[in-house]
Design an enzyme around this catalytic site. Structure first.
Site, PDB file in Angstrom:
ATOM      1  N   TYR A  33      22.342   8.589  37.030  1.00 43.89           N
ATOM      2  CA  TYR A  33      22.727   7.826  35.851  1.00 43.89           C
ATOM      3  C   TYR A  33      22.339   8.554  34.587  1.00 43.89           C
ATOM      4  O   TYR A  33      21.607   9.545  34.626  1.00 43.89           O
ATOM      5  CB  TYR A  33      22.085   6.431  35.883  1.00 43.89           C
ATOM      6  CG  TYR A  33      20.600   6.406  35.559  1.00 43.89           C
ATOM      7  CD1 TYR A  33      19.654   6.903  36.450  1.00 43.89           C
ATOM      8  CD2 TYR A  33      20.145   5.894  34.340  1.00 43.89           C
ATOM      9  CE1 TYR A  33      18.303   6.877  36.145  1.00 43.89           C
ATOM     10  CE2 TYR A  33      18.783   5.866  34.032  1.00 43.89           C
ATOM     11  CZ  TYR A  33      17.871   6.351  34.935  1.00 43.89           C
ATOM     12  OH  TYR A  33      16.538   6.338  34.628  1.00 43.89           O
ATOM     13  N   LYS A 148      18.176  12.873  37.571  1.00 42.11           N
ATOM     14  CA  LYS A 148      18.105  11.500  37.046  1.00 42.11           C
ATOM     15  C   LYS A 148      18.699  10.528  38.066  1.00 42.11           C
ATOM     16  O   LYS A 148      19.794   9.988  37.906  1.00 42.11           O
ATOM     17  CB  LYS A 148      18.802  11.406  35.683  1.00 42.11           C
ATOM     18  CG  LYS A 148      18.345  10.188  34.884  1.00 42.11           C
ATOM     19  CD  LYS A 148      18.643  10.355  33.417  1.00 42.11           C
ATOM     20  CE  LYS A 148      18.375   9.101  32.600  1.00 42.11           C
ATOM     21  NZ  LYS A 148      17.000   8.607  32.631  1.00 42.11           N
ATOM     22  N   GLU A 181       4.744  12.400  33.191  1.00 47.66           N
ATOM     23  CA  GLU A 181       5.556  11.750  32.145  1.00 47.66           C
ATOM     24  C   GLU A 181       5.389  10.251  32.275  1.00 47.66           C
ATOM     25  O   GLU A 181       4.666   9.759  33.152  1.00 47.66           O
ATOM     26  CB  GLU A 181       7.031  12.146  32.306  1.00 47.66           C
ATOM     27  CG  GLU A 181       7.622  11.707  33.622  1.00 47.66           C
ATOM     28  CD  GLU A 181       9.064  12.161  33.837  1.00 47.66           C
ATOM     29  OE1 GLU A 181       9.821  12.268  32.867  1.00 47.66           O
ATOM     30  OE2 GLU A 181       9.414  12.397  35.002  1.00 47.66           O
ATOM     31  N   LEU A 206      11.519  14.606  34.262  1.00 47.15           N
ATOM     32  CA  LEU A 206      12.892  14.580  33.767  1.00 47.15           C
ATOM     33  C   LEU A 206      12.881  15.289  32.414  1.00 47.15           C
ATOM     34  O   LEU A 206      12.062  14.947  31.547  1.00 47.15           O
ATOM     35  CB  LEU A 206      13.365  13.135  33.590  1.00 47.15           C
ATOM     36  CG  LEU A 206      14.829  13.059  33.176  1.00 47.15           C
ATOM     37  CD1 LEU A 206      15.744  13.324  34.361  1.00 47.15           C
ATOM     38  CD2 LEU A 206      15.149  11.710  32.551  1.00 47.15           C
TER      39      LEU A 206
HETATM   40  N1  PDD Z   1      14.885   6.910  30.884  1.00 43.61           N
HETATM   41  N2  PDD Z   1      11.398  10.436  31.857  1.00 43.61           N
HETATM   42  C1  PDD Z   1      11.908   9.452  32.626  1.00 43.61           C
HETATM   43  C2  PDD Z   1      11.318   9.233  33.968  1.00 43.61           C
HETATM   44  C3  PDD Z   1      13.000   8.694  32.149  1.00 43.61           C
HETATM   45  O1  PDD Z   1      13.525   7.738  32.943  1.00 43.61           O
HETATM   46  C4  PDD Z   1      13.519   8.933  30.868  1.00 43.61           C
HETATM   47  C5  PDD Z   1      14.684   8.155  30.320  1.00 43.61           C
HETATM   48  C6  PDD Z   1      12.932   9.950  30.093  1.00 43.61           C
HETATM   49  C7  PDD Z   1      13.454  10.307  28.729  1.00 43.61           C
HETATM   50  O2  PDD Z   1      14.699  10.949  28.816  1.00 43.61           O
HETATM   51  P1  PDD Z   1      15.758  10.848  27.629  1.00 43.61           P
HETATM   52  O3  PDD Z   1      15.085  11.330  26.409  1.00 43.61           O
HETATM   53  O4  PDD Z   1      16.854  11.734  28.068  1.00 43.61           O
HETATM   54  O5  PDD Z   1      16.145   9.383  27.531  1.00 43.61           O
HETATM   55  C8  PDD Z   1      11.883  10.694  30.625  1.00 43.61           C
HETATM   56  C9  PDD Z   1      16.056   6.120  30.551  1.00 43.61           C
HETATM   57  C10 PDD Z   1      16.223   5.860  29.109  1.00 43.61           C
HETATM   58  C11 PDD Z   1      16.054   4.866  31.410  1.00 43.61           C
HETATM   59  O6  PDD Z   1      15.769   5.004  32.584  1.00 43.61           O
HETATM   60  O7  PDD Z   1      16.378   3.774  30.917  1.00 43.61           O
END
Ligand code: PDD
Length: 288
Positions: A33, A148, A181, A206
């Site tokens: 996703y 992801k 993270e 991620l």
């Molecule tokens: N999550 N690390 C994890 C485990 C994440 O699920 C996310 C984002 C990030 C930040 O990535 P980005 O800057 O590309 O949003 C880091 C999304 C927003 C979610 O699961 O809703």
């Protein structure tokens, strides 16, 4: 107003949107996703998200549901049909499609695509000003966190644990005591010595699109940084800490496991990077 979702070729009312019970996403979490922020009706860092989608799909050998160009048209159409001309987010999910339950890949290569959108306040709210608490928990995830994947059990358990203890986010910690993270965000600190640090992009995290944007913005502003792991103790001794992500933007972390970070208030670097990032969001989408 009726919300509209895109499901496998059709735009349908959100409350009627459904996928088959043998969708492999439903049965195996066999899918990936992206969450893309929408700022004033424009997609933020769309190409970065689609590049990461490409990485996730190819690592799992899931076929693109349609061409990148067609996907961009659908993303815009979902934004338009939901009259999302303010701030919000688009969620897109690709699974390996529908097939009788069997672990190995099905013969067909018809992946399934769902796209939804909703309004979300991005730049207002107390969290950006007052900052949030994080707790630390063991990282119990698999070894391919660069993908992801929609398989998010450790993340949802961690996030719930944070909320149960009155915090907003949980920082996951690897077996060496280093922070990987957050459950839905990347982790950053400004060390005692004033060094901006976030973990290097590897299979352990991620590689956030927000993380990458903030690194670019720091480079442009000639703010030195280091991409390396840091320990929980280093984070607790840091001057500043913050998280980045599509839904949290750049949010200050003011307490870790109940202990104040620095003076317990939003730090100078954090405020500056949030301001840069807010401007970056406002400059989106022209001509793409
Ligand atoms: N999550 N690390 C994890 C485990 C994440 O699920 C996310 C984002 C990030 C930040 O990535 P980005 O800057 O590309 O949003 C880091 C999304 C927003 C979610 O699961 O809703």
């Amino acid at each position: 107003m009726t919300r509209i979702a895109y499901v496998n070729g059709r735009y349908v009312p959100h409350h009627e949107a459904a996928v088959h019970i043998e969708d492999r996403g439903y049965q195996f979490a066999d899918g990936v996703y992206e969450v893309i922020a929408v700022r004033r009706g424009r997609l933020v860092d769309e190409n970065g998200h689609l590049d990461r989608l490409k990485h996730s799909l190819s690592e799992l050998r899931i076929a693109w549901p349609l061409s990148r160009r067609a996907l961009k048209i659908i993303l815009r159409e979902v934004v338009r049909r939901n009259r999302l001309n303010g701030d919000g987010m688009v969620y897109l999910q690709v699974t390996r499609g529908v097939a009788p339950r069997s672990h190995a890949f099905p013969d067909h290569r018809e992946s399934a695509l769902v796209v939804t959108a909703r309004r979300l306040r991005l730049l207002q709210g107390n969290e950006a000003d007052a900052g949030v608490d994080v707790i630390t928990i063991p990282d119990i995830r698999w070894k391919r966190c660069d993908i992801k994947s929609i398989s998010l059990l450790p993340n949802i358990l961690g996030k719930q644990q944070a909320e149960d203890s009155g915090a907003s986010e949980a920082w996951m910690v690897d077996s060496g005591g280093q922070v990987t993270e957050g459950t839905l965000s990347n982790a950053w600190i400004v060390t005692e010595m004033g060094e901006l640090v976030t973990r290097d992009a590897s299979r352990a995290i991620l590689n956030g699109i927000t993380r990458q944007a903030v690194l670019r913005l720091a480079t442009e502003a000639e703010i030195a940084f280091s991409e390396r792991p840091f320990t929980v103790n280093e984070a607790k001794a840091a001057r500043e800490a913050f998280i980045t992500g599509t839904t949290v933007l750049v949010t200050p972390v003011v307490r870790i496991d109940g202990e104040p970070v620095g003076d317990g208030r939003t730090g100078e670097f954090t405020a500056k990077l949030l301001a840069f990032y807010a401007r970056h969001m406002d400059n989106q989408g022209k001509g793409t």
